[in-house]
Every structure is written in C-alpha cells, then in structure tokens.
Design a protein around this motif. Structure first.
Motif, PDB file in Angstrom:
ATOM      1  N   ILE A 233       0.697  -1.250  -0.014  1.00 26.96           N
ATOM      2  CA  ILE A 233       0.107  -0.008  -0.040  1.00 26.96           C
ATOM      3  C   ILE A 233       0.915   1.110  -0.107  1.00 26.96           C
ATOM      4  O   ILE A 233       1.596   1.456   0.778  1.00 26.96           O
ATOM      5  N   GLU A 236      -3.291   6.546   0.508  1.00 29.22           N
ATOM      6  CA  GLU A 236      -4.748   6.478   1.353  1.00 29.22           C
ATOM      7  C   GLU A 236      -5.759   5.835   0.413  1.00 29.22           C
ATOM      8  O   GLU A 236      -6.564   5.293   0.958  1.00 29.22           O
ATOM      9  N   GLU A 238      -5.377   3.870  -2.326  1.00 31.65           N
ATOM     10  CA  GLU A 238      -5.132   2.582  -2.613  1.00 31.65           C
ATOM     11  C   GLU A 238      -5.801   1.754  -1.305  1.00 31.65           C
ATOM     12  O   GLU A 238      -6.430   0.739  -1.571  1.00 31.65           O
ATOM     13  N   ASN A 239      -5.444   2.337   0.016  1.00 39.51           N
ATOM     14  CA  ASN A 239      -6.091   1.476   1.266  1.00 39.51           C
ATOM     15  C   ASN A 239      -7.471   1.426   1.000  1.00 39.51           C
ATOM     16  O   ASN A 239      -8.240   0.387   1.344  1.00 39.51           O
ATOM     17  N   LYS A 240      -8.057   2.597   0.669  1.00 41.34           N
ATOM     18  CA  LYS A 240      -9.544   2.622   0.644  1.00 41.34           C
ATOM     19  C   LYS A 240     -10.332   1.549  -0.519  1.00 41.34           C
ATOM     20  O   LYS A 240     -11.124   0.985  -0.198  1.00 41.34           O
ATOM     21  N   LEU A 254      -1.841  -8.710   3.834  1.00 43.52           N
ATOM     22  CA  LEU A 254      -0.949  -7.787   2.983  1.00 43.52           C
ATOM     23  C   LEU A 254       0.436  -8.241   3.127  1.00 43.52           C
ATOM     24  O   LEU A 254       0.958  -9.033   3.679  1.00 43.52           O
ATOM     25  N   PHE A 277      -1.793   2.436   8.717  1.00 38.56           N
ATOM     26  CA  PHE A 277      -3.161   2.275   8.931  1.00 38.56           C
ATOM     27  C   PHE A 277      -3.473   1.554   9.867  1.00 38.56           C
ATOM     28  O   PHE A 277      -4.573   0.805  10.092  1.00 38.56           O
ATOM     29  N   ILE A 296      -5.475  -6.796   6.795  1.00 36.64           N
ATOM     30  CA  ILE A 296      -6.260  -5.456   6.553  1.00 36.64           C
ATOM     31  C   ILE A 296      -7.811  -5.790   6.840  1.00 36.64           C
ATOM     32  O   ILE A 296      -8.352  -6.936   6.284  1.00 36.64           O
ATOM     33  N   GLY A 300     -10.299  -0.739   6.491  1.00 36.41           N
ATOM     34  CA  GLY A 300      -9.115  -0.040   6.127  1.00 36.41           C
ATOM     35  C   GLY A 300      -8.137  -0.071   7.245  1.00 36.41           C
ATOM     36  O   GLY A 300      -6.987   0.318   7.043  1.00 36.41           O
ATOM     37  N   TRP A 302      -5.321  -1.875   9.886  1.00 36.31           N
ATOM     38  CA  TRP A 302      -4.437  -2.939   9.885  1.00 36.31           C
ATOM     39  C   TRP A 302      -4.437  -3.745  11.383  1.00 36.31           C
ATOM     40  O   TRP A 302      -4.554  -2.958  12.351  1.00 36.31           O
TER      41      TRP A 302
END
Length: 319
Positions: A233, A236, A238-240, A254, A277, A296, A300, A302
């Motif tokens: 990641i 932000e 990409e994480n969403k 991940l 995150f 994850i 969102g 971790w």
C-alpha cells in the motif's frame, strides 16, 4: 444568765437568720429549670441523657438518609447524562460511517466509469498508432518511389530542386510520424489496458482477492506464481480501494512483515514502512509465537497477526 451570755445568744440567732436570708436570695437567682434538674435523682438524669442521645442519633440518621438520597439522585442523573452522551456519540459515529461508505461507493463507481473511458481512449490510441504505422510504411514507399524516379531522370537543375524538396518533405513527414508514434507509445504506457480475468484494477495496478485462505508464506508463494506479490500500500486512496472490496468481517493478508527483526516492518518489495493505518492498540505482537504478519479489515485498519494463521490474501501486479 449573765449579760454577756445573753448577747452571745442574740448574736448567734442573728447570724443564723442572716444565712437563711442569703440562701433564699441565692435560690431566687438560680433558674427554675436548674432547680428542677438539681431536684432529679441520678437515675432520672441518666435516663434523660439516654433519651437525648437517642434523639440525636435519630436526627443524624435522618439527615444521613436524606443526603444519601440526594447523592443517589445526583449520581443517577449523571449516569443518565453519560448514557445519553454515549448514545449520541454512537449514533453520530454510525451516521458518519454510513456517509463515508456511501462516498466510497460513489467514488468507486466514478472510478469505474473513468476506467472504462480510459480503456476506450487506449483502444483508439492503439488504432491510431497502427494506422500511422501503416501510413508511414505506405507513404515512405511512395516517396521513395518518387525519389527513385526523379534520380533516374536527367540531372537538370529544376529536377534537382524538386528532388531536394521531395527529400525534405520525406524527412519532415518521417519526423512527424516518429513523434506521433512516440506520443502514442507513451500514452499506452500510462494507460492500463487490461488485467487478468478475475483481477481488479486500480490506477496502473491489478489486484487479486482470494476466495480461500492460506498462511502468510503460502499466500506469498501463490502470488509469486502469477508474477505478482502480496499487496503493498502506497497511498490512502489505495488503502480505501482495497478496504472497499472486503466484505463483512473477512480479513486479508498484506505484503507487510517484521519476521526478520521485531518492530522493523518492511514490505515484500523491500521498502520500509512509511504510511500506516494501524488499528487502535496495534501492532501489539501478542501470543506465544508473536505476530509478525499484517492483515487488513473492511474498515481499512491494519492488525498484526501470527503468520501461520489461515487467512484470505490480496495479490498485486502491474498491468
């Protein structure tokens, strides 16, 4: 009786009468209540003292009960206020989560539309590049034929000038076609035209969300078999994107681990961790075997987990 004895008797009587008069005056000065108390016997005085103590105890108990009732009422009011505050906070947080989820879904839909349009543009660019390549081959052959014909003629000055102009035209056309082809090649590299079947696209990257579960090392081997790696990641957004593709209470591996050195988190591509995150209280490395791999959630956030746990996973590869 002698005269001196009579005088002494008279003096004693006068002295007795004087003392009696003084005592009467003293009694008048003492309050009646005190006289009545002095008139009590010791048993009655003790009984009165017990009665007074009992009345004092009853009064103290009554005041204590009243104060306790007031304190209890105040405490109950505080508890009700705290409960209302917690309910309001929970309701506000739920509403905020629903709004965020709706916005994320809307953003995902808009991204899908943009991606579809980019695919169409990419196809059109590919077609234009192919046509220009064909044109370059055809036009180049036509110009070469004209140059060859002119070179075969007599070397007259007008013909030479025409030949020079034709060569310049050929050079300019070739340069323009090369520039156009280079532009289309760069645009094709920017646009991601396709992902393997069953993979999801975000920007210039393809992602695979597994339906089964594996330990972290086995999941990493699976991704390597598709020329990919566990998800890394970088932003932000990409994480969403990854969180929006996680349904329910599922979690996904991940490509983040500190198995080589506790606390030194690194991605599988060798980069150190910079953007995080973590869930509240994480990472905590609990358990006998520790927690050296990362999952994850759909939120969102971790969590560090034991690498031998069997979880779903996310693979990542370039288009």
């Amino acid at each position: 009786m002698s005269q001196s004895e009579g005088a002494v008797g008279t003096y004693k009587k006068w002295d007795f009468d004087a003392r009696m008069e003084v005592e009467k005056q003293d009694r008048r000065k003492v309050p009646k209540g005190v006289l009545s108390l002095l008139a009590f016997s010791p048993e009655r005085a003790i009984t009165l003292l017990y009665v007074l103590l009992a009345l004092a105890f009853v009064l103290f108990t009554t005041l204590a009960i009243v104060n306790l009732q007031r304190v209890s009422a105040a405490w109950e009011a505080l508890e009700q206020a705290r409960t209302r505050s917690e309910n309001s906070h929970a309701t506000a947080w739920h509403n905020l989560s629903e709004v965020q989820h709706a916005l994320d879904q809307q953003l995902s839909a808009e991204l899908e539309v943009i991606h579809s349009r980019l695919l169409n543009v990419s196809r059109e660019v590919e077609n234009a590049r192919w046509k220009m390549t064909q044109c370059k081959a055809g036009c180049g052959k036509e110009l070469s034929d004209r140059v060859r014909v002119l070179e075969e003629r007599d070397t007259l000055e007008p013909v030479l000038r025409q030949l020079a102009e034709v060569k310049q035209e050929q050079s300019r056309a070739s340069a323009l076609l090369d520039a156009a082809l280079e532009g289309t090649r760069n645009l094709s590299e920017i646009l991601c035209t396709s992902c393997p079947a069953g993979w999801q696209q975000f920007a210039k990257t393809c992602y695979f969300f597994s339906d089964t579960t594996k330990p972290w090392p086995s999941a990493a081997d699976f991704c390597a078999g598709f020329n990919a790696h566990l998800a890394v990641i970088d932003s932000e957004q990409e994480n969403k994107f990854l969180a929006n593709h996680i349904m329910g209470n599922r979690v996904f591996w991940l490509g983040l681990t500190d198995a080589h050195k506790e606390g030194d988190w690194q991605w599988v591509d060798g980069r150190s961790l910079s953007l995080t995150f973590w869930n509240s209280g994480e990472p905590n490395n609990v358990g006998h075997h520790g927690e050296d791999c990362v999952t994850i959630y759909s939120s969102g956030h971790w969590n560090d987990a034991t690498c031998s746990n069997s979880e779903a996973w996310i693979c990542e590869r370039s288009c």
